[in-house]
Scaffold this motif. Structure first.
Motif, short mmCIF file in Angstrom:
data_model
loop_
_atom_site.label_atom_id
_atom_site.label_comp_id
_atom_site.label_asym_id
_atom_site.label_seq_id
_atom_site.Cartn_x
_atom_site.Cartn_y
_atom_site.Cartn_z
N UNK A 232 41.42 59.53 9.31
CA UNK A 232 41.29 60.58 8.30
C UNK A 232 40.02 61.39 8.54
N UNK A 233 38.93 60.72 8.94
CA UNK A 233 37.69 61.45 9.24
C UNK A 233 37.90 62.44 10.38
N UNK A 234 38.70 62.04 11.37
CA UNK A 234 39.00 62.95 12.47
C UNK A 234 39.73 64.19 11.97
N UNK A 235 40.78 63.97 11.17
CA UNK A 235 41.57 65.09 10.64
C UNK A 235 40.72 65.97 9.74
N UNK A 236 39.94 65.35 8.88
CA UNK A 236 39.09 66.11 7.97
C UNK A 236 38.06 66.94 8.75
N UNK A 237 37.49 66.35 9.78
CA UNK A 237 36.53 67.09 10.59
C UNK A 237 37.16 68.27 11.32
N UNK A 238 38.40 68.08 11.76
CA UNK A 238 39.11 69.18 12.44
C UNK A 238 39.45 70.30 11.46
N UNK A 239 39.91 69.93 10.27
CA UNK A 239 40.30 70.94 9.29
C UNK A 239 39.09 71.69 8.74
N UNK A 240 37.96 71.00 8.61
CA UNK A 240 36.75 71.61 8.05
C UNK A 240 35.84 72.20 9.11
N UNK A 241 36.24 72.11 10.39
CA UNK A 241 35.42 72.67 11.46
C UNK A 241 34.10 71.93 11.63
N UNK A 242 34.13 70.60 11.61
CA UNK A 242 32.92 69.78 11.74
C UNK A 242 33.00 68.94 13.01
N UNK A 243 32.59 69.49 14.14
CA UNK A 243 32.66 68.69 15.38
C UNK A 243 31.77 67.46 15.35
N UNK A 244 30.65 67.52 14.61
CA UNK A 244 29.78 66.35 14.54
C UNK A 244 30.49 65.20 13.83
N UNK A 245 31.30 65.51 12.81
CA UNK A 245 32.05 64.46 12.12
C UNK A 245 33.15 63.89 13.01
N UNK A 246 33.80 64.75 13.78
CA UNK A 246 34.84 64.29 14.71
C UNK A 246 34.23 63.32 15.72
N UNK A 247 33.12 63.72 16.32
CA UNK A 247 32.48 62.86 17.32
C UNK A 247 31.91 61.60 16.69
N UNK A 248 31.43 61.69 15.46
CA UNK A 248 30.94 60.50 14.77
C UNK A 248 32.08 59.49 14.57
N UNK A 249 33.28 59.99 14.21
CA UNK A 249 34.43 59.11 14.05
C UNK A 249 34.84 58.51 15.39
N UNK A 250 34.75 59.31 16.46
CA UNK A 250 35.10 58.80 17.79
C UNK A 250 34.12 57.70 18.21
N UNK A 251 32.83 57.92 17.96
CA UNK A 251 31.82 56.91 18.28
C UNK A 251 32.07 55.63 17.48
N UNK A 252 32.41 55.79 16.19
CA UNK A 252 32.71 54.63 15.36
C UNK A 252 33.92 53.88 15.88
N UNK A 253 34.96 54.61 16.32
CA UNK A 253 36.13 53.97 16.93
C UNK A 253 35.73 53.19 18.17
N UNK A 254 34.89 53.79 19.02
CA UNK A 254 34.48 53.13 20.26
C UNK A 254 33.71 51.85 19.98
N UNK A 255 32.76 51.91 19.04
CA UNK A 255 31.96 50.73 18.72
C UNK A 255 32.82 49.65 18.08
N UNK A 256 33.71 50.06 17.19
CA UNK A 256 34.58 49.10 16.51
C UNK A 256 35.54 48.45 17.50
N UNK A 257 36.11 49.25 18.40
CA UNK A 257 37.03 48.72 19.39
C UNK A 257 36.35 47.75 20.34
N UNK A 258 35.15 48.10 20.80
CA UNK A 258 34.41 47.22 21.68
C UNK A 258 34.05 45.92 20.99
N UNK A 259 33.64 45.99 19.73
CA UNK A 259 33.29 44.79 18.97
C UNK A 259 34.52 43.89 18.80
N UNK A 260 35.66 44.48 18.48
CA UNK A 260 36.88 43.70 18.28
C UNK A 260 37.32 43.04 19.59
#
Length: 282
Positions: A232-260
């Motif tokens: 949802x953060x990815x979609x919200x960032x895309x709709x609101x034009x917030x690339x920093x939020x999109x990349x923040x969500x991607x970083x969170x996905x990467x860290x969460x995936x690596x931890x799991x």
């Protein structure tokens, strides 16, 4: 016999040297672990320097400092925790269902030629269907709430686990089975003492692949009208034009995936501790 002082160590000397050897191994392990941080940290520092020196604006690809600031703001307000927990719950539920079904069907298909000829062609055809193609069907069947999201993640996890388990069973060395029969092992003993140890390493790799696909499918799942989650953060960032939020969500996905993935490896390591692989000597 050679004296202890000229080549071979006495038991007392070996016991005294053991802590030093273990400490050296820990330092080597720590060094190898830290080596994995070199590439992402190097790329982040390089891009930060490029933006700060004015060589790039960083409007569409914000520098790491802005991404970290966004992550901190989301964490400070509690939003990040909510989105991470929701995404984790969906992944865990979908992974549990998909992995259980994949192990069961993979074991049946790998151990029975009749079932393999019956099931495998259909499952291989279904495996080729893109994840996004299942979205409208799952929404129609299960609605737009959690059930359809978990079902989509489970479908993504199922296929690599099924393929890995079936392939692992089919690749067991025939000589190992013959040795078990020579020792007159029962069917249960043959499975427990020969087939299961032979299958476990590839089964763990299949589970790791399924977990990775679970993280990929959760993004598609959270595109289905979700109001919480990292997708949802990815979609919200895309709709609101917030690339920093999109990349923040991607970083969170990467860290969460690596931890799991690391937790899965750690949890399953005792099951394959008996392996003497070439990796241990490289």
């Amino acid at each position: 016999m050679r004296s202890p002082g000229r080549g071979w160590s006495s038991p007392r000397e070996t016991a005294a040297l053991a802590p030093l050897l273990l400490a050296g191994e820990r330092r080597a392990f720590d060094g190898r672990a830290l080596l994995g941080l070199f590439l992402p940290l190097g790329a982040a520092l390089l891009w930060e320097a490029v933006v700060r020196t004015g060589l790039a604006q960083g409007r569409l690809v914000p520098p790491p400092s802005r991404i970290l600031t966004t992550l901190w703001d989301l964490a400070r307000t509690g939003e990040l925790r909510v989105h991470v927990l929701v995404t984790l719950q969906r992944i865990l539920a979908g992974f549990a269902l998909g992995a259980a079904a994949g192990i069961l069907v993979g074991a049946l298909s790998g151990s029975s030629e009749t079932l393999r000829r019956l099931l495998d062609p259909t499952l291989q055809a279904l495996r080729a269907i893109p994840s996004i193609a299942w979205v409208p069907l799952f929404i129609l069947w299960l609605g737009i709430f959690e059930a359809s999201k978990v079902a989509l993640i489970a479908a993504g996890v199922f296929f690599p686990v099924y393929l890995g388990i079936a392939g692992a069973i089919l690749s067991v060395d025939r000589k190992l089975v013959e040795v078990g029969r020579v020792f007159r092992l029962s069917r249960t003993g043959l499975v427990r003492r020969i087939l299961l140890p032979a299958v476990l390493p590839e089964a763990i790799v299949a589970l790791r692949s399924g977990l990775g696909l679970g993280f990929m499918f959760v993004v598609a799942a959270e595109f289905m009208g979700a109001s919480e989650g990292l997708g949802y953060l990815l979609v919200d960032g895309q709709q609101m034009g917030k690339p920093d939020q999109i990349l923040a969500a991607i970083v969170a996905f990467a860290l969460l995936g690596k931890a799991a993935d690391s937790l899965l490896v750690l949890a399953t390591h005792p099951l394959v501790r008996w392996q003497d692989t070439a990796r241990e000597h490289l």
